[in-house]
Structure formats: C-alpha cells, structure tokens
Enzyme design. Structure first.
Site, short mmCIF file in Angstrom:
data_model
loop_
_atom_site.label_atom_id
_atom_site.label_comp_id
_atom_site.label_asym_id
_atom_site.label_seq_id
_atom_site.Cartn_x
_atom_site.Cartn_y
_atom_site.Cartn_z
N ASP A 13 -9.50 5.17 45.22
CA ASP A 13 -8.11 5.59 45.03
C ASP A 13 -7.71 5.36 43.57
O ASP A 13 -7.72 4.23 43.09
CB ASP A 13 -7.25 4.74 45.97
CG ASP A 13 -5.77 5.04 45.87
OD1 ASP A 13 -5.35 5.83 44.99
OD2 ASP A 13 -5.03 4.46 46.69
N ILE A 14 -7.34 6.42 42.88
CA ILE A 14 -7.05 6.33 41.45
C ILE A 14 -5.82 5.45 41.16
O ILE A 14 -5.70 4.89 40.07
CB ILE A 14 -6.91 7.73 40.81
CG1 ILE A 14 -7.14 7.68 39.30
CG2 ILE A 14 -5.57 8.38 41.15
CD1 ILE A 14 -7.35 9.03 38.64
N ASN A 27 1.86 19.53 39.57
CA ASN A 27 2.19 20.96 39.56
C ASN A 27 3.22 21.19 38.45
O ASN A 27 3.75 20.23 37.90
CB ASN A 27 2.68 21.44 40.93
CG ASN A 27 3.93 20.71 41.36
OD1 ASN A 27 4.98 20.80 40.73
ND2 ASN A 27 3.82 19.94 42.43
N GLY A 35 -1.27 15.19 47.97
CA GLY A 35 -2.55 14.79 47.37
C GLY A 35 -2.43 13.60 46.44
O GLY A 35 -1.68 12.66 46.70
N VAL A 36 -3.15 13.69 45.35
CA VAL A 36 -3.18 12.57 44.40
C VAL A 36 -1.80 12.41 43.73
O VAL A 36 -1.38 11.29 43.42
CB VAL A 36 -4.34 12.75 43.39
CG1 VAL A 36 -4.09 13.86 42.40
CG2 VAL A 36 -4.64 11.45 42.67
N ASP A 37 -1.09 13.50 43.56
CA ASP A 37 0.26 13.47 42.97
C ASP A 37 1.19 12.61 43.84
O ASP A 37 1.88 11.70 43.33
CB ASP A 37 0.76 14.93 42.90
CG ASP A 37 1.99 15.13 42.03
OD1 ASP A 37 2.42 14.17 41.37
OD2 ASP A 37 2.52 16.26 42.02
N SER A 124 -7.61 20.06 40.59
CA SER A 124 -7.65 21.40 41.22
C SER A 124 -8.57 21.51 42.45
O SER A 124 -8.61 22.57 43.06
CB SER A 124 -8.04 22.51 40.23
OG SER A 124 -6.97 22.84 39.38
N GLY A 126 -8.43 20.00 45.37
CA GLY A 126 -7.81 19.79 46.67
C GLY A 126 -7.02 21.02 47.08
O GLY A 126 -7.59 22.09 47.30
N TYR A 128 -5.39 23.08 45.41
CA TYR A 128 -5.54 24.25 44.53
C TYR A 128 -6.86 25.00 44.72
O TYR A 128 -7.07 26.06 44.12
CB TYR A 128 -5.33 23.86 43.06
CG TYR A 128 -3.86 23.72 42.67
CD1 TYR A 128 -2.84 23.93 43.59
CD2 TYR A 128 -3.50 23.38 41.38
CE1 TYR A 128 -1.49 23.80 43.24
CE2 TYR A 128 -2.15 23.25 41.01
CZ TYR A 128 -1.16 23.47 41.94
OH TYR A 128 0.16 23.34 41.58
N1 AR6 Z 1 -7.16 8.99 44.29
C1 AR6 Z 1 -8.10 9.80 43.75
N2 AR6 Z 1 -8.29 11.08 44.13
C2 AR6 Z 1 -7.49 11.56 45.11
C3 AR6 Z 1 -6.47 10.79 45.72
C4 AR6 Z 1 -6.33 9.44 45.27
N3 AR6 Z 1 -5.40 8.62 45.78
N4 AR6 Z 1 -5.85 11.56 46.65
C5 AR6 Z 1 -6.45 12.76 46.63
N5 AR6 Z 1 -7.45 12.77 45.71
P1 AR6 Z 1 -5.04 17.47 44.98
P2 AR6 Z 1 -4.95 19.80 43.17
C6 AR6 Z 1 -8.36 13.87 45.31
O1 AR6 Z 1 -4.79 18.33 46.17
O2 AR6 Z 1 -6.02 20.47 43.93
C7 AR6 Z 1 -0.25 18.41 44.80
O3 AR6 Z 1 0.63 18.66 45.84
C8 AR6 Z 1 -8.60 14.98 46.29
O4 AR6 Z 1 -9.57 14.63 47.25
O5 AR6 Z 1 -4.31 16.17 44.90
O6 AR6 Z 1 -5.02 19.77 41.68
C9 AR6 Z 1 0.37 18.69 43.43
O7 AR6 Z 1 1.75 18.41 43.40
C10 AR6 Z 1 -9.09 16.09 45.37
O8 AR6 Z 1 -10.50 15.94 45.13
O9 AR6 Z 1 -4.71 18.25 43.60
C11 AR6 Z 1 0.10 20.15 43.24
O10 AR6 Z 1 1.06 20.95 43.88
C12 AR6 Z 1 -8.37 15.82 44.06
O11 AR6 Z 1 -7.80 14.51 44.19
C13 AR6 Z 1 -1.24 20.35 43.93
O12 AR6 Z 1 -1.33 19.31 44.90
C14 AR6 Z 1 -7.28 16.82 43.73
O13 AR6 Z 1 -6.61 17.21 44.92
C15 AR6 Z 1 -2.38 20.16 42.96
O14 AR6 Z 1 -3.59 20.49 43.60
#
Ligand code: AR6
Length: 177
Positions: A13-14, A27, A35-37, A124, A126, A128
């Site tokens: 977890d970052i 975004n 997600g991570v955001d 991107s 997840g 995206y």
């Molecule tokens: N720590 C590290 N990596 C993580 C964590 C965490 N806690 N949680 C998820 N990931 P995503 P995107 C990974 O969907 O595709 C948001 O709603 C996850 O497994 O978070 O860039 C934003 O607001 C994946 O490999 O980001 C945007 O609207 C990676 O992080 C949109 O999602 C990215 O997944 C951005 O989409």
C-alpha cells in the site's frame, strides 16, 4: 546499468511508504476518486484535499500527463505529487506519450522541490484500463532514462499492488541488474 541501484520495487500500500514524496494516480478534477487516489486522501486526511482545492482555484485542475504537488498531510510522505494518467482508448490516442509524461513530469516536479526519494503506483492500470504490461514497460524505461540525466530524486520506488504487476516489474528490472 549505472543507475539500477537507484530503483526499488516494493509490493503493498503506497500510503504506508516512507519516501519523501508519493505519487497519486489522480483525475483532472484533483478532487479525489477511487483506487489509489481514494486511499491516499483517506489516509492523508483533509489537508491534501484542501491543498488540491487551492490548486484548482488557481489553475483549474490538472491536464493528462501533467503533475502538481501538495502536502502529504498525515501520510509518512511529506509530499503527494498528483498526476493524471491517460484513459486507455486502444493505444492510438497518444496514451504511451501521455503516460511517459506522467512519470517525467512527476520526477521533474519532485526535483524542483528538492525531493530525494519518490514512490510511484502503477498509474492508469486500474480504473483507466491501461494494459499492465505496456504500462510497466513505459514506467521503467521512462524512469531509467530520467535517472541517466538527473541526480534528483536520488531514489525511485515502484509500488506494485497486485501479483501481475509484481511479476512484470521484477522481469523488467532484472534486465538491468
Ligand atoms: N497502493 C498502491 N497501489 C494501489 C493502491 C494502494 N493503496 N490502491 C490501488 N492501487 P487506479 P488509474 C493500484 O484505479 O487507473 C481514481 O478514481 C491499482 O491496483 O487507482 O490511474 C482516480 O480518481 C492499480 O494498479 O488509478 C481517477 O479517476 C493502480 O494503483 C482514476 O481512478 C492504479 O489504479 C485513475 O485511474
């Protein structure tokens, strides 16, 4: 490769990582999401959203491929660098260059702020929908090329969340051992 010792691979977890800056896959509204955001805003508390709102008031959000910096709030990291990855649309809409820009611009912004260590999620890949193998290759190649040219940040970590990305990054980084 002379710079391979500056790149680290971590699974987890970052929000728990103790680098000076962590990167958020945000975004363009900068006002949070899933997600991570979502995880970063939850763990870091309201100071991050407050700082994002101030940036939005000043410049109206963040374009794809660009990056902005805020406090890390309650996170172990001092800073969060918010970058906006491209939505995957099949690969011919400039997605590779936009994804590379996310890594480059985040590193440049970190360097401008004197950041010594930075951690990236798999931007991107997840919500995206960017194919993980192609995204990993761009991430590793872009960071390696940047480190060849720049002394700061000194250390870069890739934080992978899932087993697929762990295997992909292990393979890509092994080539440069
Ligand atoms: N720590 C590290 N990596 C993580 C964590 C965490 N806690 N949680 C998820 N990931 P995503 P995107 C990974 O969907 O595709 C948001 O709603 C996850 O497994 O978070 O860039 C934003 O607001 C994946 O490999 O980001 C945007 O609207 C990676 O992080 C949109 O999602 C990215 O997944 C951005 O989409």
């Amino acid at each position: 490769m002379p710079n391979s010792h500056r790149i680290h691979l971590v699974q987890g977890d970052i929000t728990k990582v103790h680098t000076e800056a962590i990167v958020n896959a945000a975004n363009s509204s900068l006002l949070g999401g899933g997600g991570v955001d979502g995880a970063i805003h939850r763990a870091g508390g309201p100071a991050i959203l407050e700082a994002c709102r101030a940036i939005v008031a000043r410049q109206g959000g963040c374009n794809t491929g660009e990056a902005v910096i805020t406090t890390g709030g309650n996170l172990p990291a001092n800073y969060v660098i918010h970058t906006v990855g491209p939505v995957w649309q099949g690969g011919s809409k400039g997605e590779p260059e936009l994804l590379a820009n996310c890594y480059r611009n985040s590193l440049l912004l970190a360097a401008q702020n004197g950041v010594k260590s930075i951690a990236f999620p798999n931007i991107s890949t997840g919500v995206y929908g960017y194919p993980k193998d192609q995204a990993a290759k761009i991430a590793v190649e872009t960071v390696q090329a940047y480190l060849q040219q720049h002394a700061f940040p000194q250390e870069v970590s890739f934080v992978v969340f899932d087993a697929d990305n762990l295997a992909l990054y292990q393979k890509l980084l092994k080539k440069t051992d």
